[in-house]
Write a protein that holds these residues in place. Sequence first.
Motif, short mmCIF file in Angstrom:
data_model
loop_
_atom_site.label_atom_id
_atom_site.label_comp_id
_atom_site.label_asym_id
_atom_site.label_seq_id
_atom_site.Cartn_x
_atom_site.Cartn_y
_atom_site.Cartn_z
N SER A 249 0.80 -1.24 0.00
CA SER A 249 0.00 0.00 0.00
C SER A 249 0.83 1.29 0.00
CB SER A 249 -0.95 0.02 1.21
OG SER A 249 -1.59 -1.21 1.37
N PRO A 250 1.75 1.44 -0.96
CA PRO A 250 2.55 2.68 -0.95
C PRO A 250 1.71 3.89 -1.30
CG PRO A 250 2.87 1.50 -3.01
CD PRO A 250 2.04 0.59 -2.13
N SER A 251 2.16 5.04 -0.83
CA SER A 251 1.65 6.32 -1.31
C SER A 251 2.46 6.66 -2.55
CB SER A 251 1.86 7.41 -0.27
OG SER A 251 1.25 7.07 0.95
N VAL A 252 1.81 7.25 -3.54
CA VAL A 252 2.53 7.60 -4.76
C VAL A 252 2.29 9.07 -5.11
CG1 VAL A 252 2.64 5.27 -5.73
CG2 VAL A 252 0.64 6.68 -6.18
N VAL A 253 3.29 9.68 -5.74
CA VAL A 253 3.21 11.10 -6.07
C VAL A 253 4.26 11.40 -7.13
CG1 VAL A 253 4.85 11.74 -4.24
CG2 VAL A 253 3.23 13.44 -5.04
N ASN A 254 4.01 12.46 -7.90
CA ASN A 254 5.03 12.95 -8.83
C ASN A 254 5.46 14.34 -8.37
OD1 ASN A 254 6.21 14.36 -11.16
ND2 ASN A 254 5.71 12.49 -12.27
N VAL A 255 6.75 14.50 -8.11
CA VAL A 255 7.29 15.81 -7.70
C VAL A 255 8.29 16.28 -8.77
CG1 VAL A 255 6.90 15.54 -5.22
CG2 VAL A 255 8.98 14.61 -6.24
N GLY A 256 7.92 16.03 -10.02
CA GLY A 256 8.84 16.26 -11.15
C GLY A 256 9.34 14.92 -11.65
N ASN A 257 9.26 13.92 -10.80
CA ASN A 257 9.59 12.53 -11.13
C ASN A 257 8.72 11.61 -10.26
OD1 ASN A 257 10.87 13.11 -8.73
ND2 ASN A 257 12.89 12.43 -9.37
N PRO A 258 8.55 10.36 -10.69
CA PRO A 258 7.60 9.48 -9.98
C PRO A 258 8.21 8.80 -8.74
CG PRO A 258 8.38 8.46 -12.05
CD PRO A 258 9.09 9.77 -11.93
N HIS A 259 7.42 8.80 -7.66
CA HIS A 259 7.89 8.20 -6.40
C HIS A 259 6.82 7.31 -5.79
CE1 HIS A 259 11.67 10.43 -5.64
NE2 HIS A 259 11.11 11.29 -6.47
N ALA A 260 7.25 6.22 -5.18
CA ALA A 260 6.39 5.39 -4.34
C ALA A 260 7.03 5.30 -2.97
CB ALA A 260 6.24 3.99 -4.95
N ILE A 261 6.21 5.55 -1.94
CA ILE A 261 6.70 5.55 -0.55
C ILE A 261 6.01 4.41 0.20
CG2 ILE A 261 7.07 6.96 1.51
CD1 ILE A 261 8.07 8.32 -1.10
N PHE A 262 6.79 3.48 0.70
CA PHE A 262 6.26 2.39 1.53
C PHE A 262 6.51 2.77 3.00
CE2 PHE A 262 6.87 0.35 -2.53
CZ PHE A 262 5.84 -0.57 -2.62
N TRP A 263 5.43 2.73 3.78
CA TRP A 263 5.53 3.10 5.21
C TRP A 263 5.92 1.88 6.02
CZ3 TRP A 263 5.57 8.14 5.21
CH2 TRP A 263 4.85 8.82 4.23
N VAL A 264 6.99 1.98 6.79
CA VAL A 264 7.50 0.84 7.54
C VAL A 264 7.85 1.26 8.97
CG1 VAL A 264 8.43 -0.30 5.46
CG2 VAL A 264 9.90 1.28 6.76
N ASP A 265 8.12 0.26 9.81
CA ASP A 265 8.51 0.55 11.21
C ASP A 265 10.02 0.59 11.36
OD1 ASP A 265 5.94 0.72 12.04
OD2 ASP A 265 5.78 -1.43 12.51
N ASP A 266 10.72 0.05 10.37
CA ASP A 266 12.18 0.01 10.45
C ASP A 266 12.72 0.00 9.02
OD1 ASP A 266 14.84 -0.60 10.70
OD2 ASP A 266 14.58 -2.38 11.96
N ILE A 267 13.39 1.08 8.62
CA ILE A 267 13.83 1.18 7.22
C ILE A 267 14.95 0.20 6.88
CG2 ILE A 267 13.07 3.58 6.90
CD1 ILE A 267 16.08 4.40 7.25
N TRP A 268 15.58 -0.37 7.93
CA TRP A 268 16.69 -1.30 7.69
C TRP A 268 16.21 -2.75 7.72
CZ3 TRP A 268 20.51 1.12 5.60
CH2 TRP A 268 20.72 2.46 5.89
N ALA A 269 14.95 -2.98 8.03
CA ALA A 269 14.47 -4.37 8.18
C ALA A 269 14.09 -4.98 6.83
CB ALA A 269 13.26 -4.38 9.12
N HIS A 270 14.18 -4.20 5.75
CA HIS A 270 13.74 -4.69 4.44
C HIS A 270 14.90 -4.65 3.45
CE1 HIS A 270 9.59 -4.59 5.82
NE2 HIS A 270 9.95 -3.48 6.46
N ASP A 271 14.91 -5.65 2.57
CA ASP A 271 16.01 -5.79 1.62
C ASP A 271 15.74 -4.90 0.39
OD1 ASP A 271 18.10 -6.60 0.13
OD2 ASP A 271 17.65 -8.75 0.22
#
Length: 292
Positions: A156-178
Motif C-alpha cells: 500500500s505505498p503512497s505515490v506522487v510525482n514531484v517532477g519525477n515518480p515516487h512510491a513511498i512504503f511506510w515501515v517501522d524500520d527502514i533497515w528491516a527490508h532488503d
Amino acid sequence: MTGMIPFRKMNGLGNDFAVVDARQAPVRPAPEIIARLADRANGIGFDQFITLESTRSGADVFMRIDNADGGEVAACGNATRCVGWLVMQESGERTALIETRAGLLGARQGEDTFTISVDMGEPKLDWRDIPLAEAFADTRAIELQVGPIDAPVLHSPSVVNVGNPHAIFWVDDIWAHDLERFGPLLENHPIFPERANISLAHVTADDAITMRTWERGVGITRACGTAACATMVCAARTRRTGRKATITQPGGILDMAWDERDHIWMTGPVEQEFTGFLNPETGRFTREAQAA
Ligand SMILES: N[C@@H](CCC[C@H](N)C(=O)O)C(=O)O
C-alpha cells in the motif's frame, strides 16, 4: 572532435554529481559514456550527470539531469541545491532561478553559504500524472505489495510525482527490508510505465521521518531530494505528520515543508568535492584538485 572539458564533482548529502558547463559550447555525452563515467570502480563515480545549459526562459540556467544509467530525467532535488549554489557563487546574489524539465525552480541561500533552500514546486497527485498504468482514485495508498498475498512484507505505498515518480512504503524500520532486492523489482513494476523511485519511510514523530531510497536509474543512494519531497507530501496527506518535518536519510538531514501555496520547500547542504577534466566523447577523465 571535442577535447577535454572541465567538470566539478559535487554532492548534496552524499547524493553526488559530475557537473559540466555547456553554456558556451554544447556538451552531450552518449548514455553509455555517462554510465561509464558514473561507475564507482573505474569512472568518476556519481549518481547523476548534470549539464548546465543556457536558456531564454528568464531563468539563470537550464539544468539537464542524467541518471547514472545514462537515462535523462526531469528532476533532482539535491542537484538543484548544488546548481543553485553554483549560480549564486557566479552572480554574487543570494537567489537563483533554475529551469528544469520539471519546471522553473527558485533557490535561495540559507543560514550559511553552503545551505540552500529550493522551492520544488507543486506535487502532482492524480494517477495519470504520476504516472500509473491503471486508475487509482486515491493515490495516498495504492494496491501494490511485495511478498505473500496474505502476509505482504511491503504494501500500500503512497505515490506522487514531484517532477519525477515516487512510491513511498511506510515501515517501522527502514533497515528491516532488503531494498537492494525489492528496489529494482518495484522500480520496474508494470504499474509504473515510466518506472519509479522507491522509498521506505518511517515516521518517528509528527515532524520527523527517517527514510532510504532506491533511485530509478541509479540504485541505492545516500540521499534523494525529490524522495524527501515526495515523502513530506505523502506523510502530510496521510496525516502521519504535519506539513513540516526533518527527513533523515543515510547521507544526512533535510528540512522539509509543504506550504499553504502547495509548494514543497527543501533546505539542506551542498558540497564541492574536487574538479577535473573529462572527454564527453570517449569518457576519459582526469582528476585535478581538491575543491576549496
Ligand atoms: N537524486 C535525485 C533524484 C534523481 C532522479 C531520479 N533517480 C529519477 O530517475 O527520477 C534527487 O535528489 O532528487
